[in-house]
Design an enzyme around this catalytic site. Structure first.
Site, PDB file in Angstrom:
ATOM      1  N   SER A  58       0.807  -1.210   0.000  1.00 40.91           N
ATOM      2  CA  SER A  58       0.000   0.000   0.000  1.00 40.91           C
ATOM      3  C   SER A  58       0.853   1.279   0.000  1.00 40.91           C
ATOM      4  O   SER A  58       1.712   1.427  -0.855  1.00 40.91           O
ATOM      5  CB  SER A  58      -0.961  -0.059   1.187  1.00 40.91           C
ATOM      6  N   LYS A  90       4.122   2.079  -2.471  1.00 45.80           N
ATOM      7  CA  LYS A  90       4.482   3.283  -3.231  1.00 45.80           C
ATOM      8  C   LYS A  90       5.951   3.604  -2.905  1.00 45.80           C
ATOM      9  O   LYS A  90       6.776   3.930  -3.758  1.00 45.80           O
ATOM     10  CB  LYS A  90       3.605   4.483  -2.838  1.00 45.80           C
ATOM     11  N   TRP A  94     -10.268   0.310  -4.759  1.00 49.03           N
ATOM     12  CA  TRP A  94      -9.692   1.630  -4.457  1.00 49.03           C
ATOM     13  C   TRP A  94      -8.291   1.754  -5.073  1.00 49.03           C
ATOM     14  O   TRP A  94      -7.879   2.824  -5.528  1.00 49.03           O
ATOM     15  CB  TRP A  94      -9.663   1.786  -2.937  1.00 49.03           C
ATOM     16  N   HIS A 148      -7.966  -5.623   0.540  1.00 48.08           N
ATOM     17  CA  HIS A 148      -6.728  -4.867   0.688  1.00 48.08           C
ATOM     18  C   HIS A 148      -5.916  -5.371   1.885  1.00 48.08           C
ATOM     19  O   HIS A 148      -6.316  -5.184   3.037  1.00 48.08           O
ATOM     20  CB  HIS A 148      -7.092  -3.394   0.887  1.00 48.08           C
TER      21      HIS A 148
HETATM   22  C1  GCU Z   1      -5.413   4.653   1.979  1.00 49.49           C
HETATM   23  C2  GCU Z   1      -4.882   5.465   0.819  1.00 49.49           C
HETATM   24  C3  GCU Z   1      -4.077   4.586  -0.158  1.00 49.49           C
HETATM   25  C4  GCU Z   1      -3.041   3.799   0.594  1.00 49.49           C
HETATM   26  C5  GCU Z   1      -3.685   3.027   1.720  1.00 49.49           C
HETATM   27  C6  GCU Z   1      -2.719   2.271   2.626  1.00 49.49           C
HETATM   28  O1  GCU Z   1      -6.421   3.789   1.535  1.00 49.49           O
HETATM   29  O2  GCU Z   1      -5.945   6.100   0.190  1.00 49.49           O
HETATM   30  O3  GCU Z   1      -3.460   5.384  -1.145  1.00 49.49           O
HETATM   31  O4  GCU Z   1      -2.332   2.960  -0.293  1.00 49.49           O
HETATM   32  O5  GCU Z   1      -4.367   3.922   2.576  1.00 49.49           O
HETATM   33  O6  GCU Z   1      -1.570   2.642   2.744  1.00 49.49           O
HETATM   34  O7  GCU Z   1      -3.176   1.295   3.256  1.00 49.49           O
END
Ligand code: GCU
Length: 397
Positions: free
Chosen positions: A238, A242, A329, A379
């Site tokens: 997540s 990134k 998402w 997720h």
């Molecule tokens: C949120 C956010 C995402 C991210 C995620 C996470 O949902 O919007 O961009 O990747 O958190 O880090 O779990």
């Protein structure tokens, strides 16, 4: 999310027509036809564009890295090494806790270097693991912003250490908040505090701070295990996915990268505007990116970069992208298409990406030089994701 943010689109029919920036044409309009022109011209341009419009300027490396308080123990065939590392620069010191879990044989095929969300003590139940000294997020497991004993092992399922070490791999992890606490403080604390600068369009966001931290994990591993030739692969889930991508894109010492459901600002194509958008992510997490990124909210198609460029900057090193079917998402199809678009950089090196044209079936694993899978479920990073990544690395390393 602020009330001004538009609701997410989850309808493929409503994905706008888009064209991603061409990887194989330089900013001056010259064709990029081989690995030399990629390395000398296009990759540096890609990194500069990502710096300017999305993540912000890179921090310089520290002047010194000192390892203190080293301790080690063995449990269930896993050797744990813990140390307190101090990064020194002219204007300050930043400490972090490094935890390494390795096979007791002392032989490692590769080390996964990844930050964790809430503290090293959440990835295993061993009472030897120090609690973070830094701010920890309040939502979820912790109460208040101090780490607590009751959170030990809270993220056990995300780090199946027996599986990973049993297959001959090691894990090196640090709590992301040791490098930058995950809240908006106007780019002041964590790594930002070490390198004070005037705020500008390309002020580095938290993802750059975390990516810098991941390179310091690599520094520490290299300084402690100078005799090891095992590759170090950046991994993250997540927001930390990134981070793993941005860190490996810049730091060629990483022998590969694994992005688990990194979504918007990670592996997913921004221009699809499916699920999370620039508008949504910069409204809720303004501190993650350079201020310049938010200027593209609502006009994602005019961003001079897209995320296939981030993935391409990792070529020709191993790269795995994992999605989850229930994680709309993060736009699984957008993550897959981004990887497909990045393969033109891999081909310049004569490697076969081997990806299909269509999103594969759920729980299937595809690719040759690169990897993609879409797991059933929501997720998260699970044992099943790790099984995919281990099988891929067994094959390509
Ligand atoms: C949120 C956010 C995402 C991210 C995620 C996470 O949902 O919007 O961009 O990747 O958190 O880090 O779990």
């Amino acid at each position: 999310m602020s009330s001004a943010v538009r609701p997410p689109n989850y309808d493929e029919e409503l994905v706008p027509h888009y064209e991603v920036p061409d990887l194989l044409v330089s900013e001056a309009g010259d064709p990029i036809t081989g690995s030399d022109s990629w390395e000398q011209t296009r990759r540096p341009e890609v990194l500069e564009l990502l710096t300017a419009y999305e993540y912000g300027a890179l921090f310089p490396p520290p002047d010194e890295l000192l390892v203190h308080d080293h301790s080690t123990w063995v449990r269930d065939g896993i050797r744990f090494d813990q140390s307190r590392v101090e990064l020194r620069v002219r204007d300050g010191i930043l400490p972090f806790h490094l935890l390494v879990a390795a096979p007791t044989t002392g032989l490692t095929r590769a080390t996964f270097a990844g930050l964790n969300f809430r503290g090293n003590h959440t990835i295993a139940t061993d009472r030897e693991i120090w609690l973070p000294e830094a701010w920890v997020p309040q939502e979820g497991i912790s109460q208040g912003h101090s780490a607590a004993d009751r959170d030990r092992g809270a993220h056990l399922s995300r780090w199946p250490l027996e599986l990973i070490t049993g297959r001959g791999y090691s894990v090196a992890t640090v709590y992301c908040g040791d490098f930058d606490p995950d809240y908006d403080d106007g780019f002041q604390n964590g790594v930002h505090g070490l390198f004070p600068r005037e705020r500008s369009e390309d002020t580095p966001g938290t993802i750059t701070a975390w990516a810098w931290g991941l390179s310091r994990v690599l520094d520490a591993l290299v300084s402690e295990h100078a005799d090891s030739s095992a590759p170090i692969v950046a991994i993250g889930h997540s927001r930390l996915g990134k981070t793993a991508l941005w860190s490996a894109a810049n730091d060629r010492r990483f022998g590969g990268a694994i992005s688990n459901e990194s979504g918007c600002g990670g592996a997913a194509l921004t221009r699809r505007c499916y699920g999370e958008t620039i508008e949504a992510i910069t409204a809720r997490f303004p501190h993650w990116f350079a201020p310049s990124f938010a200027r593209f909210a609502g006009r994602d198609e005019s961003l001079p970069v897209d995320q296939h460029m981030l993935l391409a900057a990792i070529a020709p090193r191993p790269l795995a992208v994992g999605s989850a079917a229930g994680d709309r998402w993060a736009d699984p199809r957008g993550e897959f298409l981004s990887l497909v678009n990045a393969t033109s950089a891999y081909r310049l090196f004569g490697v076969r990406p081997g990806l299909p044209f269509q999103l594969p079936a759920v729980d299937e694993s595809v690719g040759e030089a690169v990897h993609y899978h879409i797991r059933s479920g929501d997720h998260d990073i699970t044992r099943d994701d790790w099984v995919h990544y281990l099988a891929y690395l067994d094959r390509v390393l």
